[in-house]
Every structure is written in C-alpha cells, then in structure tokens.
Scaffold this motif. Structure first.
Motif, PDB file in Angstrom:
ATOM      1  N   ASN A  83       0.847  -1.187   0.000  1.00 27.66           N
ATOM      2  CA  ASN A  83       0.000   0.000   0.000  1.00 27.66           C
ATOM      3  C   ASN A  83       0.893   1.251   0.000  1.00 27.66           C
ATOM      4  O   ASN A  83       1.505   1.597   1.002  1.00 27.66           O
ATOM      5  N   LYS A  84       0.986   1.919  -1.152  1.00 25.28           N
ATOM      6  CA  LYS A  84       1.914   3.054  -1.261  1.00 25.28           C
ATOM      7  C   LYS A  84       1.508   4.212  -0.357  1.00 25.28           C
ATOM      8  O   LYS A  84       2.349   4.986   0.074  1.00 25.28           O
ATOM      9  N   TYR A  85       0.221   4.349  -0.100  1.00 26.02           N
ATOM     10  CA  TYR A  85      -0.207   5.406   0.821  1.00 26.02           C
ATOM     11  C   TYR A  85       0.367   5.135   2.212  1.00 26.02           C
ATOM     12  O   TYR A  85       0.993   6.010   2.814  1.00 26.02           O
ATOM     13  N   VAL A 135       2.047   9.985 -11.057  1.00 23.69           N
ATOM     14  CA  VAL A 135       0.807   9.438 -10.504  1.00 23.69           C
ATOM     15  C   VAL A 135       0.927   7.922 -10.525  1.00 23.69           C
ATOM     16  O   VAL A 135       1.352   7.343 -11.527  1.00 23.69           O
ATOM     17  N   LYS A 136       0.583   7.291  -9.398  1.00 21.43           N
ATOM     18  CA  LYS A 136       0.737   5.827  -9.309  1.00 21.43           C
ATOM     19  C   LYS A 136      -0.503   5.198  -8.694  1.00 21.43           C
ATOM     20  O   LYS A 136      -1.140   5.819  -7.838  1.00 21.43           O
ATOM     21  N   PRO A 137      -0.793   3.946  -9.069  1.00 20.46           N
ATOM     22  CA  PRO A 137      -1.848   3.228  -8.353  1.00 20.46           C
ATOM     23  C   PRO A 137      -1.384   2.971  -6.918  1.00 20.46           C
ATOM     24  O   PRO A 137      -0.207   2.675  -6.696  1.00 20.46           O
ATOM     25  N   LYS A 189       5.578  -3.210 -10.424  1.00 26.45           N
ATOM     26  CA  LYS A 189       6.246  -3.361 -11.715  1.00 26.45           C
ATOM     27  C   LYS A 189       6.079  -2.134 -12.619  1.00 26.45           C
ATOM     28  O   LYS A 189       6.067  -2.252 -13.845  1.00 26.45           O
ATOM     29  N   GLY A 190       5.880  -0.997 -12.043  1.00 29.83           N
ATOM     30  CA  GLY A 190       5.755   0.225 -12.842  1.00 29.83           C
ATOM     31  C   GLY A 190       4.470   0.309 -13.659  1.00 29.83           C
ATOM     32  O   GLY A 190       4.307   1.215 -14.480  1.00 29.83           O
ATOM     33  N   ILE A 191       3.542  -0.617 -13.400  1.00 30.62           N
ATOM     34  CA  ILE A 191       2.295  -0.633 -14.177  1.00 30.62           C
ATOM     35  C   ILE A 191       1.403   0.536 -13.741  1.00 30.62           C
ATOM     36  O   ILE A 191       1.187   0.745 -12.540  1.00 30.62           O
ATOM     37  N   ARG A 205      18.239   6.621 -13.538  1.00 32.21           N
ATOM     38  CA  ARG A 205      18.300   5.285 -12.929  1.00 32.21           C
ATOM     39  C   ARG A 205      17.748   5.391 -11.520  1.00 32.21           C
ATOM     40  O   ARG A 205      17.598   6.487 -10.971  1.00 32.21           O
ATOM     41  N   ASP A 206      17.406   4.255 -10.943  1.00 33.52           N
ATOM     42  CA  ASP A 206      17.166   4.245  -9.506  1.00 33.52           C
ATOM     43  C   ASP A 206      17.937   3.086  -8.908  1.00 33.52           C
ATOM     44  O   ASP A 206      18.672   2.378  -9.624  1.00 33.52           O
ATOM     45  N   ILE A 207      17.822   2.903  -7.605  1.00 29.29           N
ATOM     46  CA  ILE A 207      18.589   1.864  -6.913  1.00 29.29           C
ATOM     47  C   ILE A 207      17.615   0.915  -6.242  1.00 29.29           C
ATOM     48  O   ILE A 207      16.670   1.346  -5.578  1.00 29.29           O
ATOM     49  N   ILE A 239      11.003   5.280 -16.455  1.00 31.52           N
ATOM     50  CA  ILE A 239      10.582   4.252 -15.498  1.00 31.52           C
ATOM     51  C   ILE A 239      11.650   3.160 -15.508  1.00 31.52           C
ATOM     52  O   ILE A 239      11.979   2.624 -16.563  1.00 31.52           O
ATOM     53  N   ASN A 240      12.198   2.859 -14.324  1.00 29.94           N
ATOM     54  CA  ASN A 240      13.387   1.996 -14.277  1.00 29.94           C
ATOM     55  C   ASN A 240      13.100   0.526 -13.996  1.00 29.94           C
ATOM     56  O   ASN A 240      14.030  -0.278 -13.973  1.00 29.94           O
ATOM     57  N   ASN A 241      11.844   0.178 -13.759  1.00 27.80           N
ATOM     58  CA  ASN A 241      11.547  -1.227 -13.424  1.00 27.80           C
ATOM     59  C   ASN A 241      12.093  -2.162 -14.495  1.00 27.80           C
ATOM     60  O   ASN A 241      11.965  -1.886 -15.696  1.00 27.80           O
ATOM     61  N   LEU A 242      12.672  -3.289 -14.063  1.00 23.49           N
ATOM     62  CA  LEU A 242      13.238  -4.243 -15.022  1.00 23.49           C
ATOM     63  C   LEU A 242      12.132  -4.799 -15.920  1.00 23.49           C
ATOM     64  O   LEU A 242      12.358  -5.063 -17.103  1.00 23.49           O
TER      65      LEU A 242
HETATM   66  N1  LIG Z   1       8.843  10.509  -7.601  1.00 18.60           N
HETATM   67  C1  LIG Z   1       9.463   9.967  -8.629  1.00 18.60           C
HETATM   68  N2  LIG Z   1      10.343  10.688  -9.387  1.00 18.60           N
HETATM   69  C2  LIG Z   1      10.978  10.130 -10.449  1.00 18.60           C
HETATM   70  N3  LIG Z   1      10.778   8.866 -10.862  1.00 18.60           N
HETATM   71  C3  LIG Z   1       9.918   8.083 -10.155  1.00 18.60           C
HETATM   72  C4  LIG Z   1       9.226   8.600  -9.016  1.00 18.60           C
HETATM   73  N4  LIG Z   1       8.448   7.625  -8.533  1.00 18.60           N
HETATM   74  C5  LIG Z   1       8.632   6.556  -9.314  1.00 18.60           C
HETATM   75  N5  LIG Z   1       9.517   6.812 -10.297  1.00 18.60           N
HETATM   76  C6  LIG Z   1       9.956   5.870 -11.340  1.00 18.60           C
HETATM   77  O1  LIG Z   1       8.892   4.953 -11.559  1.00 18.60           O
HETATM   78  C7  LIG Z   1       9.290   3.624 -11.171  1.00 18.60           C
HETATM   79  C8  LIG Z   1       8.117   2.888 -10.531  1.00 18.60           C
HETATM   80  O2  LIG Z   1       7.698   3.562  -9.364  1.00 18.60           O
HETATM   81  P1  LIG Z   1       7.502   2.807  -7.982  1.00 18.60           P
HETATM   82  O3  LIG Z   1       7.046   3.802  -6.976  1.00 18.60           O
HETATM   83  O4  LIG Z   1       8.728   2.050  -7.640  1.00 18.60           O
HETATM   84  O5  LIG Z   1       6.270   1.832  -8.286  1.00 18.60           O
HETATM   85  P2  LIG Z   1       6.178   0.257  -8.638  1.00 18.60           P
HETATM   86  O6  LIG Z   1       5.582  -0.362  -7.424  1.00 18.60           O
HETATM   87  O7  LIG Z   1       5.262   0.169  -9.804  1.00 18.60           O
HETATM   88  O8  LIG Z   1       7.567  -0.247  -8.895  1.00 18.60           O
HETATM   89  C9  LIG Z   1      10.471   3.822 -10.254  1.00 18.60           C
HETATM   90  O9  LIG Z   1      11.304   2.690 -10.253  1.00 18.60           O
HETATM   91  C10 LIG Z   1      11.138   5.035 -10.849  1.00 18.60           C
HETATM   92  O10 LIG Z   1      11.882   4.665 -11.994  1.00 18.60           O
END
Ligand SMILES: Nc1ncnc2c1ncn2[C@@H]1O[C@H](COP(=O)(O)OP(=O)(O)O)[C@@H](O)[C@H]1O
Ligand SMILES: [Mg+2]
Length: 294
Positions: free
Chosen positions: A102-104, A141-143, A148-150, A186-188, A211-214
């Motif tokens: 739950n991201k919230y 904006v995210k669900p 997986k970046g969906i 990139r992210d880590i 979006i960096n998800n593999l």
């Molecule tokens: N605030 C942000 N600023 C820049 N890039 C973001 C941000 N939030 C997410 N991302 C990009 O989107 C990807 C997916 O977001 P994330 O919050 O990890 O959701 P998920 O659960 O789908 O992986 C991250 O790996 C990153 O690459």
C-alpha cells in the motif's frame, strides 16, 4: 526437518525456483503451493492448497500472492494471518506485506519516521490534486496498490497534463501523486534480508524512458551503496517490518526512498551481481524463524 511452504504462482519463476533450491541446500524441506487453489474448510479448520496442508508447515515464504480480485486478496491475507496465529512463521509477515503493498501507508510511515520520501498527496478530491500539480510542476501518478511500474504516469502542469490528471481521476477517483524527482536516469534497488543489505543494483531506464523497473525494459547494473543509502534501506525495511524486501531509492538532490517491495524478485540482482538473495532468506529460515523479525 523443517517444512517450508513457498507461495508462488508461476512454477518457473526464478525466485520461486531459487527459494526451493536454497531451502533444500540448508537441509529443510521445501513445498511449493499456489494461493490460486487455496481452500479453508471452516468445519474442520483445515487450510490447504492442492495436497499441501498449510497448517502443518513450519514456515511459509510468500513469493507472491497471485493475481487476485479484491475478494481474493483479502482471503489470501486472512489465510496468512490465520496461519501465523496457528504458529506457522509467515515471511514476510502479512502485516508487513500489506504495509509495503500500500503506497499510501508506506509513504506515510516513511515520512513519520524521518525517511526522506518525495512530497506526496493522496486525495479523493480532484481540485486538491490539481492544486498539488501546480506546485509540483512535474509529478508522478501511481496506483496505490501498483507494482512493476504498471500504471505509473508522468503528469506536467500544462494544459495536456491537467487533462491527463482529470482522466486518471475519472478512472480511479483516488489520486496518489508525487513530485517528480530529477535523477540520473536510474534508480537503486536494495535487497535487505534480516536487517542486512544482501546486495544492490542500479536499474537504468531504457533509452528515452524514465521508469526503471526491469519489467518495463530497465537494465540491472551492479551498484555500491553509500553509507546513507544503506542506512535508508535498512531503516525502511525496519519501519515496514519485512524480513526480506526490495527498497527503491532515487538519487535526486538527496537520496529519497520511493517505495518498498515486500515480495521482490531476486532475478535481476542475481544476473547483474551473482548475488542469490534466496540463500540469505533460507539462512534466516533455518536459524531465525523462532526469533522475532528485525
Ligand atoms: N517521484 C518519482 N520521481 C521520479 N521517478 C519516479 C518517481 N516515482 C517513481 N519513479 C519511477 O517509476 C518507477 C516505478 O515507481 P515505484 O514507486 O517504484 O512503483 P512500482 O511499485 O510500480 O515499482 C520507479 O522505479 C522510478 O523509476
Ligand atoms: Mg518499484
């Protein structure tokens, strides 16, 4: 001999297969089962999936809960909670899986405990979302229950951006929106197992992407963490209460924790660095399930 259930949907899933091998390597008996076939027989108290009696297991490792509707998800969580009550060690704990999914809730807990996380608003009110967009200028904006970046979308404070946000609102009536953190493309992803960093990778976005998800075309590269990044990943895992987790950190003007994954895949880090995180999870199972999680 300890009998360890592995909840996994795809029998060929890299992490599921490696968990199986690692559990065997440590002298325990692994048993795979899928939540897709779970049954709870109220009259007898039996909880099983296929021919696996879940109540007879010493521990369950949740690789995934499987694709599920709202009803299914709550049933699967309820089973995990009941197993835990019956004395089965559930890893990760149902509470920590729920907080991480739950991201919230996870954003709230990061902020509350002083873990730097991007400015975020979660709202049922479109005007509030539009107002926040005008201050963020560029937002993500995210669900709330995404992975997986969906469904992750970038929205700008422009005419077309405002239009896009209105569309997203129409579909969900709930907006989770975060300031976009400018980053080096990139992210880590940090793997934390039992309170220690097991390894980390950079995930580099595909050409032209952000979006960096593999699973969205990102590529994994070995990464050496700074002390601060290590500290943040360990703290995020502690705050959410996971035994094993993937913590996502983004490098902006400082390091921010963007989310934590309570059912992460170990494939990317194995391919990029040769680190098999399932070995460490199995090591925890063989020695650590009688003590409380870190
Ligand atoms: N605030 C942000 N600023 C820049 N890039 C973001 C941000 N939030 C997410 N991302 C990009 O989107 C990807 C997916 O977001 P994330 O919050 O990890 O959701 P998920 O659960 O789908 O992986 C991250 O790996 C990153 O690459
Ligand atoms: Mg992520």
């Amino acid at each position: 001999m300890k009998k360890i259930g592995i909840a996994v949907t795809d029998p060929d899933d890299w992490t599921g297969v490696s968990l199986f091998n690692s559990i065997e390597y440590y002298g325990m008996k692994p048993v795979k089962f899928s939540f897709n076939e779970a049954t709870s027989e109220i009259s007898s108290g039996k909880i099983y999936s296929g021919n696996v009696d879940l109540t007879a297991l010493d521990a369950v490792v949740v690789r995934d809960l499987g694709p599920a509707t709202h009803n299914d998800v709550s049933f699967r969580f309820d089973i995990l909670c009941q197993l835990k009550e019956l004395g089965v060690a559930v890893i990760n704990s149902p509470e920590s899986i729920a907080k991480a999914a739950n991201k919230y809730v996870s954003s709230f807990l990061f902020q509350k405990t002083g873990i730097p996380t991007p400015k975020t608003i979660v709202t049922n009110n479109l005007d509030e979302a539009l107002f926040a967009l005008s201050s963020f200028r560029r937002a993500v904006v995210k669900p709330v229950f995404g992975y997986k970046g969906i469904g992750v979308e970038c929205v700008r404070n422009s005419e077309s951006g405002v239009q896009k946000l209105k569309e997203l609102f129409k579909n969900n009536r709930l907006i989770y929106m975060q300031e976009f953190i400018p980053n080096p493309g990139r992210d880590i992803r940090v793997f934390v197992v039992n309170g220690k960093v097991a390894g980390s990778i950079y995930r580099v976005a595909p050409e032209g992407g952000w979006i960096n998800n593999l699973s969205r075309g990102g590529s994994a590269k070995p990464c050496v963490l700074t002390d601060e990044q290590e500290r943040l990943a360990l703290k995020a895992s502690r705050v959410i209460g996971t035994v094993y987790a993937g913590v996502d950190i983004i490098e902006g003007d400082r390091d921010y924790v963007i989310e934590i994954n309570g059912t992460p895949s170990g494939k990317g880090i194995f391919e990029a660095c040769g680190v098999d995180v399932t070995r460490m999870i199995a090591e925890y199972l063989v020695s650590g399930t009688n003590s409380s999680p870190p």
